[in-house]
Design a protein around this motif. Structure first.
Motif, PDB file in Angstrom:
ATOM      1  N   GLU A 175       0.846  -1.186   0.000  1.00 39.22           N
ATOM      2  CA  GLU A 175       0.000   0.000   0.000  1.00 39.22           C
ATOM      3  C   GLU A 175       0.889   1.246   0.000  1.00 39.22           C
ATOM      4  O   GLU A 175       1.888   1.307   0.708  1.00 39.22           O
ATOM      5  CB  GLU A 175      -0.897  -0.008   1.235  1.00 39.22           C
ATOM      6  N   HIS A 176       0.506   2.227  -0.818  1.00 38.69           N
ATOM      7  CA  HIS A 176       1.310   3.450  -0.906  1.00 38.69           C
ATOM      8  C   HIS A 176       0.382   4.606  -1.271  1.00 38.69           C
ATOM      9  O   HIS A 176      -0.270   4.577  -2.313  1.00 38.69           O
ATOM     10  CB  HIS A 176       2.404   3.283  -1.964  1.00 38.69           C
ATOM     11  N   TYR A 177       0.322   5.627  -0.425  1.00 35.48           N
ATOM     12  CA  TYR A 177      -0.535   6.771  -0.717  1.00 35.48           C
ATOM     13  C   TYR A 177      -0.066   7.988   0.070  1.00 35.48           C
ATOM     14  O   TYR A 177       0.760   7.897   0.984  1.00 35.48           O
ATOM     15  CB  TYR A 177      -1.997   6.457  -0.385  1.00 35.48           C
ATOM     16  N   THR A 187      -4.172   8.356  -4.140  1.00 35.50           N
ATOM     17  CA  THR A 187      -3.455   7.313  -4.855  1.00 35.50           C
ATOM     18  C   THR A 187      -2.408   7.955  -5.765  1.00 35.50           C
ATOM     19  O   THR A 187      -2.677   8.962  -6.415  1.00 35.50           O
ATOM     20  CB  THR A 187      -4.418   6.474  -5.702  1.00 35.50           C
ATOM     21  N   MET A 198      -1.563  12.593  -8.133  1.00 38.79           N
ATOM     22  CA  MET A 198      -2.123  12.031  -6.903  1.00 38.79           C
ATOM     23  C   MET A 198      -3.601  12.400  -6.882  1.00 38.79           C
ATOM     24  O   MET A 198      -3.958  13.571  -7.047  1.00 38.79           O
ATOM     25  CB  MET A 198      -1.422  12.599  -5.667  1.00 38.79           C
ATOM     26  N   ASN A 200      -7.909  11.235  -5.609  1.00 40.46           N
ATOM     27  CA  ASN A 200      -8.985  10.406  -5.059  1.00 40.46           C
ATOM     28  C   ASN A 200     -10.261  10.810  -5.785  1.00 40.46           C
ATOM     29  O   ASN A 200     -10.188  11.485  -6.821  1.00 40.46           O
ATOM     30  CB  ASN A 200      -9.093  10.560  -3.532  1.00 40.46           C
TER      31      ASN A 200
END
Length: 224
Positions: A175-177, A187, A198, A200
């Motif tokens: 997971e990476h955010y 995301t 980046m 959402n």
């Protein structure tokens, strides 16, 4: 595109062509090869390696690679490294999808709401109104975030960011955010031109191209 095999033909299939051909002729031939073919020439012999690793040759390869890219990696512009290393490091960094604080802080970010955002917010957004420059956001090393003066969306409330990365076995990222305050996670995407996005379902950040920036941008080390 000239192939590696054709370069052997030029040199009469001699594995050590410098005995008969001057170095500048070899450079001219290798300069017409793509980077992958030149890289193959590095392992032919010591003599081939000496010519095929020349900064004169890889300077132009780097320029070709960087042409049209939004960001140039800082680690490829370190003083003293060879142009061959600069090319290799650029390729590796360009494949990186994991964003770090250096990336956030080095770039200016365009900000806009998505179509799914409430109409009230979209009505304040020049991206949707088409009547002004885009909104910008700035990330700072102390973990804070700011906006341009007079930004109608920026409420002046406390704003901080964090990068969340969870890694499982063998260094695989699960997971990476990026998160702003306690709002929805963003995301992270890496585009073909090495820029970042980046987003959402409510808003989106896009890194503003800055290939001209002296010294490059991003981390000074390889990030996996």
């Amino acid at each position: 595109m000239i192939s590696l095999c054709s370069s052997y033909t030029v040199f009469g299939q001699n594995p050590n062509p410098t005995k008969r051909q001057p170095k500048d002729l070899m450079l001219k031939v290798l300069n017409n090869l793509d980077a992958r073919s030149v890289a193959l020439c590095l392992v032919v012999s010591r003599t081939w390696n000496l010519v095929a690793s020349s900064d004169l040759l890889w300077t132009s390869k780097c320029e070709e690679l960087w042409n049209g890219k939004a960001h140039i990696p800082r680690l490829s512009l370190v003083r003293g490294i060879s142009k061959l290393d600069a090319y290799s490091l650029s390729v590796m960094d360009g494949k990186r999808n994991r964003i770090v604080k250096d990336d956030l802080c080095d770039h200016v970010w365009e900000f806009h709401f998505t179509k799914a955002a409430p109409e009230y917010w979209r009505n304040l957004d020049p991206y949707w109104r088409g009547n002004g420059p885009p909104m910008h956001r700035y990330f700072h090393p102390d973990g804070s975030q700011t906006a341009d003066p007079g930004d109608k969306v920026w409420g002046g409330h406390e704003c901080c960011y964090s990068i969340v990365t969870s890694i499982i076995g063998e260094g695989k990222i699960r997971e990476h955010y990026v998160r702003i305050n306690r709002w929805l996670p963003l995301t992270v995407f890496r585009k073909q031109d090495w820029s970042w996005e980046m987003s959402n379902n409510l808003y989106c950040y896009s890194s503003v191209p800055d290939a001209y920036k002296e010294g490059g941008t991003g981390p000074l080390f390889l990030v996996m």
